[in-house]
Design a protein around this motif. Structure first.
Motif, mmCIF file in Angstrom:
data_model
loop_
_atom_site.group_PDB
_atom_site.id
_atom_site.type_symbol
_atom_site.label_atom_id
_atom_site.label_comp_id
_atom_site.label_asym_id
_atom_site.label_seq_id
_atom_site.Cartn_x
_atom_site.Cartn_y
_atom_site.Cartn_z
ATOM 1 N N GLN A 123 0.812 -1.218 0.000
ATOM 2 C CA GLN A 123 0.000 0.000 0.000
ATOM 3 C C GLN A 123 0.848 1.272 0.000
ATOM 4 O OE1 GLN A 123 -2.386 -0.578 3.499
ATOM 5 N NE2 GLN A 123 -3.340 -2.458 2.687
ATOM 6 N N GLY A 124 2.164 1.099 -0.006
ATOM 7 C CA GLY A 124 3.048 2.252 -0.071
ATOM 8 C C GLY A 124 3.372 2.885 1.266
ATOM 9 N N LYS A 125 3.131 2.191 2.366
ATOM 10 C CA LYS A 125 3.458 2.739 3.678
ATOM 11 C C LYS A 125 4.969 2.803 3.866
ATOM 12 C CE LYS A 125 -0.698 1.438 6.255
ATOM 13 N NZ LYS A 125 -1.244 0.708 7.440
ATOM 14 N N SER A 126 5.393 3.720 4.716
ATOM 15 C CA SER A 126 6.812 3.899 4.994
ATOM 16 C C SER A 126 7.378 2.662 5.683
ATOM 17 C CB SER A 126 7.011 5.118 5.896
ATOM 18 O OG SER A 126 8.286 5.098 6.514
ATOM 19 N N PHE A 127 8.524 2.177 5.192
ATOM 20 C CA PHE A 127 9.170 1.016 5.806
ATOM 21 C C PHE A 127 9.575 1.343 7.235
ATOM 22 C CE2 PHE A 127 12.186 -2.383 6.524
ATOM 23 C CZ PHE A 127 11.706 -3.430 5.746
ATOM 24 N N GLU A 128 9.992 2.598 7.462
ATOM 25 C CA GLU A 128 10.400 3.025 8.797
ATOM 26 C C GLU A 128 9.227 2.931 9.776
ATOM 27 O OE1 GLU A 128 10.996 4.580 6.027
ATOM 28 O OE2 GLU A 128 13.179 4.760 5.844
ATOM 29 N N GLU A 129 8.047 3.343 9.346
ATOM 30 C CA GLU A 129 6.868 3.274 10.212
ATOM 31 C C GLU A 129 6.492 1.821 10.507
ATOM 32 O OE1 GLU A 129 3.685 5.465 8.503
ATOM 33 O OE2 GLU A 129 4.769 7.383 8.489
#
Length: 372
Positions: free
Chosen positions: A244-250
């Motif tokens: 879904q394109g979420k930040s890997f860091e998050e």
């Protein structure tokens, strides 16, 4: 995992070592037109035994067994085969250095020679109680006696001198910043890692303390039931989040289970096959990272759990940055050793190797030398 088969030839050599001095075993590595590079079977046995001990002491989950040595390190290659190749290359490197020692007209300082004698005398007095026969008997387990031990230590000293002469400070092949950067770009991978343990859990006692096996390792059991469902749901959530394109860091902050033990590295992880990691899992990770496109991700499952990795582009001169210090503590040593290895390999075609005799001293067959 321990089932050694020692060849009769090796047994004969060992029995002779306890009753005679010198080294009458066959030369297994030699150089054209000179005896200065000669490596005997007994010397090879000793070095292989030492390498075996070093390897086993580095990795806690390695056992000296037929099953382990014949298990697969890579497709078509066993752990024994992989390590035997490394041992042979390292001993050939020593042979080349013994040859170059003469060609460069180098000379060991008296202090280096005396250090060898002092080390041997320490073994005689402290280990063998002053009895040379006792020491020879102990060394025979690794294919050596006092004279062979001296030959091995002198060869090591000559190798060290050749290394310093070429690659030490002021040496004609000493590495520059440009050389270090090239080594970094060619040998390191940068990544981010999310770890979720969906494989095992620790067994606790009634007071909530970890329990241990007789060998001191923690008792574990497979994760099952609702606990396993929860772990697998977390893995799915990470993969769905990436899609879904979420930040890997998050996602790392929310789901990774190693944040407390390994910390958060703002620039990511820098990994290389040349480093000595305490867990073989790192080499599996590096292999999977290498097959992942830059900025791409992969979800890989091992016996230790599931790792979701994202490969990052290498930044320039990361080895110089203090924030990355944990990953580059041995960087200059690794780079210099690799340059040394490549240089000495250029001389391997000057060596003759008796692979038939050497096969008797496979890492799977020799005794691990933790003593000398």
């Amino acid at each position: 995992m321990k089932r050694f088969k020692i060849f009769m030839v090796a047994l004969l050599v060992i029995s002779l070592l306890t009753s005679c001095s010198g080294d009458s075993s066959a030369v297994v590595i030699s150089a054209t037109d000179t005896s200065s590079a000669n490596i005997t079977a007994n010397m090879y046995n000793f070095w292989a035994s030492t390498s075996k001990a070093n390897f086993m002491n580095t990795y806690a989950d390695v056992t000296d067994s037929h099953e382990f040595w014949n298990s697969e390190y890579a497709e078509g290659l066993t752990y024994a085969g992989y390590l035997d190749n490394l041992v042979l290359e390292d001993i050939k490197t020593t042979a080349v250095c013994m040859m170059l020692y003469n060609e460069y007209r180098l000379s060991l300082p008296d202090s280096a020679k005396q250090l060898v004698e002092d080390e041997i005398n320490d073994y005689i007095t402290e280990y063998a109680g002053g009895n040379k026969s006792t020491l020879n008997s102990a060394l025979s387990k690794y294919g050596a006696n006092i004279d062979i031990l001296r030959s091995v230590k002198m060869a090591n000293a000559k190798r060290s001198l050749v290394f310093s002469h070429l690659f030490g400070e002021g040496g004609e092949k000493a590495l520059t910043d440009s050389d270090y950067e090239q080594y970094y770009q060619n040998n390191y991978y940068r990544c981010q890692i999310i770890y979720i343990n969906n494989k095992f859990e620790y067994v606790l006692d009634e007071d909530g303390n970890y329990t241990t096996n007789t060998d001191g390792t923690y008792v574990t059991r497979a994760i099952t039931g609702e606990a396993l469902d929860k772990k697998n749901a977390a893995i799915k959530a990470v993969n769905d989040g990436i899609a879904q394109g979420k930040s890997f860091e998050e996602l790392y902050e929310e789901y990774s289970e190693e944040k407390d033990s390994i910390g958060t590295y703002t620039n990511g992880f820098y990994l290389t096959m040349g480093e000595s990691y305490g867990k073989p899992i790192f080499y599996k990770l590096i292999g999977d990272i290498a097959e992942t496109d830059i900025n791409g991700t992969a979800c890989v499952e091992y016996d230790e759990g599931t790792y979701i990795i994202k490969r990052l582009e290498l930044d320039e001169e990361a080895w110089k940055q203090t924030v990355n210090g944990d990953f580059f503590a041995s960087f200059e040593t690794l780079a210099t050793n690799e340059a040394f290895r490549l240089f000495t390999r250029e001389h391997f075609d000057r060596l003759t190797v008796d692979e038939t005799i050497i096969s008797n001293y496979s890492i799977a067959k020799v005794n691990a030398n933790n003593r000398f």
